[in-house]
Design an enzyme around this catalytic site. Structure first.
Site, PDB file in Angstrom:
ATOM      1  N   HIS A 150      12.381  16.749 -21.200  1.00 36.37           N
ATOM      2  CA  HIS A 150      12.583  17.050 -19.585  1.00 36.37           C
ATOM      3  C   HIS A 150      12.679  18.654 -19.358  1.00 36.37           C
ATOM      4  O   HIS A 150      12.518  19.013 -18.160  1.00 36.37           O
ATOM      5  CB  HIS A 150      13.918  16.538 -19.287  1.00 36.37           C
ATOM      6  CG  HIS A 150      13.829  15.897 -17.940  1.00 36.37           C
ATOM      7  ND1 HIS A 150      13.250  14.521 -17.828  1.00 36.37           N
ATOM      8  CD2 HIS A 150      14.525  16.219 -16.727  1.00 36.37           C
ATOM      9  CE1 HIS A 150      13.433  14.104 -16.726  1.00 36.37           C
ATOM     10  NE2 HIS A 150      14.211  15.029 -15.838  1.00 36.37           N
ATOM     11  N   LYS A 158      10.147   6.028 -11.692  1.00 34.67           N
ATOM     12  CA  LYS A 158      11.425   5.032 -11.562  1.00 34.67           C
ATOM     13  C   LYS A 158      11.307   3.939 -10.446  1.00 34.67           C
ATOM     14  O   LYS A 158      10.563   4.200  -9.564  1.00 34.67           O
ATOM     15  CB  LYS A 158      12.429   5.938 -11.051  1.00 34.67           C
ATOM     16  CG  LYS A 158      12.847   6.920 -12.445  1.00 34.67           C
ATOM     17  CD  LYS A 158      14.250   7.933 -11.804  1.00 34.67           C
ATOM     18  CE  LYS A 158      14.985   8.639 -13.045  1.00 34.67           C
ATOM     19  NZ  LYS A 158      16.133   9.268 -12.625  1.00 34.67           N
ATOM     20  N   ARG A 178       8.258  12.906 -16.729  1.00 37.17           N
ATOM     21  CA  ARG A 178       9.397  12.295 -17.211  1.00 37.17           C
ATOM     22  C   ARG A 178       8.900  11.613 -18.924  1.00 37.17           C
ATOM     23  O   ARG A 178       7.772  11.333 -18.875  1.00 37.17           O
ATOM     24  CB  ARG A 178      10.082  11.029 -16.573  1.00 37.17           C
ATOM     25  CG  ARG A 178      10.506  11.333 -15.304  1.00 37.17           C
ATOM     26  CD  ARG A 178      11.215  10.292 -14.521  1.00 37.17           C
ATOM     27  NE  ARG A 178      11.726  10.605 -13.153  1.00 37.17           N
ATOM     28  CZ  ARG A 178      11.322  10.471 -12.036  1.00 37.17           C
ATOM     29  NH1 ARG A 178       9.794   9.765 -12.318  1.00 37.17           N
ATOM     30  NH2 ARG A 178      11.543  10.916 -11.052  1.00 37.17           N
ATOM     31  N   ARG A 223       9.350  19.536 -18.140  1.00 34.99           N
ATOM     32  CA  ARG A 223       9.173  19.095 -16.612  1.00 34.99           C
ATOM     33  C   ARG A 223       9.813  19.831 -15.654  1.00 34.99           C
ATOM     34  O   ARG A 223       9.381  20.321 -14.746  1.00 34.99           O
ATOM     35  CB  ARG A 223       9.974  17.659 -16.711  1.00 34.99           C
ATOM     36  CG  ARG A 223      10.105  17.073 -15.022  1.00 34.99           C
ATOM     37  CD  ARG A 223      10.389  15.510 -15.355  1.00 34.99           C
ATOM     38  NE  ARG A 223      10.921  14.998 -14.066  1.00 34.99           N
ATOM     39  CZ  ARG A 223      10.338  14.433 -13.152  1.00 34.99           C
ATOM     40  NH1 ARG A 223       8.781  14.388 -13.120  1.00 34.99           N
ATOM     41  NH2 ARG A 223      10.847  14.014 -11.906  1.00 34.99           N
ATOM     42  N   TYR A 268      15.708  23.267  -7.865  1.00 36.90           N
ATOM     43  CA  TYR A 268      14.706  24.491  -8.119  1.00 36.90           C
ATOM     44  C   TYR A 268      14.612  25.741  -7.623  1.00 36.90           C
ATOM     45  O   TYR A 268      14.364  26.845  -7.807  1.00 36.90           O
ATOM     46  CB  TYR A 268      13.449  23.941  -8.312  1.00 36.90           C
ATOM     47  CG  TYR A 268      13.077  22.873  -9.373  1.00 36.90           C
ATOM     48  CD1 TYR A 268      13.288  23.146 -10.925  1.00 36.90           C
ATOM     49  CD2 TYR A 268      13.131  21.435  -9.030  1.00 36.90           C
ATOM     50  CE1 TYR A 268      13.148  22.031 -11.669  1.00 36.90           C
ATOM     51  CE2 TYR A 268      13.028  20.659  -9.780  1.00 36.90           C
ATOM     52  CZ  TYR A 268      13.135  20.738 -11.319  1.00 36.90           C
ATOM     53  OH  TYR A 268      13.156  19.812 -12.105  1.00 36.90           O
ATOM     54  N   HIS A 323      10.082  12.752  -7.017  1.00 33.70           N
ATOM     55  CA  HIS A 323      11.410  12.625  -6.335  1.00 33.70           C
ATOM     56  C   HIS A 323      11.505  11.900  -5.096  1.00 33.70           C
ATOM     57  O   HIS A 323      10.634  12.109  -4.221  1.00 33.70           O
ATOM     58  CB  HIS A 323      12.107  13.885  -6.089  1.00 33.70           C
ATOM     59  CG  HIS A 323      12.295  14.743  -7.386  1.00 33.70           C
ATOM     60  ND1 HIS A 323      12.480  16.070  -7.506  1.00 33.70           N
ATOM     61  CD2 HIS A 323      12.639  14.354  -8.829  1.00 33.70           C
ATOM     62  CE1 HIS A 323      12.925  16.645  -8.771  1.00 33.70           C
ATOM     63  NE2 HIS A 323      12.957  15.395  -9.304  1.00 33.70           N
TER      64      HIS A 323
END
Length: 298
Positions: free
Chosen positions: A244, A172, A148, A247, A279, A270
């Site tokens: 992004h 995150k 990110r 990524r 994806y 994730h």
């Protein structure tokens, strides 16, 4: 009326109790500030304890005319979280957002670049400048490690474990993960670190920050967006891309070349595999090939 006090307490709750990142907390705060601006513009003097469902609905109705459904859904989610916090702290008994429905947004597939487009993007960097060497290292790291933009700008020299073949990423919620790093990405990071960065007048507090601007401070997220947008213009890339996008391309190319979703999930950081599963929808042809190659009844 007293909104600032409640918002500051809410920020502390998000940071300490829920462990959310500064960027996420800023987004939640922005939603609250937008509501406060609406109240001021309409001369509505009411505290977060007393605000009614009708007033909040007026605000959401106004927002719906200004932003797309996805942004509207995010604002509604942020407000629901704030009023749920007030209930949790016994400031109020009900949530005025309870009956407000979130608009259906569908599942947006991320934009991706081909390997050739990524090569063209990186080749367009002017390596005659110090910033060029830095930019090449940054783009190679974004794409080579699937980071990110916030993870890239906060990357530390002490996070580089090149002998082991990994870099440590703080994602995150301050969750840490180790991501493999390839030889090419290592090469360009070392060129920048050892030949360009060493000559900068590094500002106090950024001695360990890897990527710096020309003044020796940490780069901003906005600067990364600008760099990539300008490169896209140079190569006449008719796609709306951002950091992004690299990524997303990292994950898509791994999947297309046979990587499993669980491994991609771990590298991207994730929390849920369902986030990574988006994806799978990018290349139906790849799924057909998987069945043809691996199913016993092919």
């Amino acid at each position: 009326m007293n909104w600032n006090k409640y918002i500051k307490n809410y920020q502390s709750y998000l940071r300490i109790e829920r462990g959310l990142s500064k960027n996420t907390i800023d987004n939640y705060t922005f939603d609250m500030e937008r509501l406060c601006l609406f109240l001021d513009e309409n001369a509505i003097s009411i505290s977060p304890i007393k605000i009614s469902e009708e007033t909040v609905q007026q605000f959401i109705y106004g927002v719906s005319k200004e932003v797309n459904p996805r942004s509207q859904a995010r604002i509604i989610s942020g407000l629901k979280s704030f009023f749920s916090y007030l209930i949790f702290e016994d400031y109020r008994q009900d949530n005025p957002m309870e009956l407000i429905e979130t608009p259906k947004t569908g599942r947006k597939l991320p934009d991706t670049l081909s390997v050739e487009e990524i090569d063209a993007l990186i080749s367009a960097i002017d390596l005659s400048s110090n910033e060029g060497e830095r930019n090449r290292a940054m783009l190679e790291t974004l794409y080579g490690c699937g980071l990110r933009v916030s993870e890239l700008v906060s990357l530390k020299i002490s996070d580089l474990f090149f002998e082991e073949g990994f870099i440590k990423i703080t994602g995150k919620g301050n969750k840490q993960r180790f991501v493999p790093i390839g030889n090419l990405t290592k090469k360009y990071i070392l060129i920048y670190k050892d030949t360009i960065r060493t000559h900068l007048n590094i500002k106090k507090g950024h001695e360990d920050t890897l990527f710096l601007n020309r003044r020796g401070n940490q780069l901003t997220r906005a600067m990364l967006f600008t760099i990539i947008k300008n490169l896209a213009i140079q190569i006449n890339l008719n796609k709306n891309i951002s950091p992004h996008t690299l990524r997303h391309s990292f994950a898509t190319h791994l999947l297309e070349n046979g990587a499993d979703l669980r491994s991609i999930q771990l590298m991207l950081g994730h929390e849920s595999i369902t986030t990574t599963e988006i994806y799978v929808h990018l290349d139906r042809r790849f799924l057909a090939e998987v069945v043809n190659n691996f199913h016993p009844r092919k």
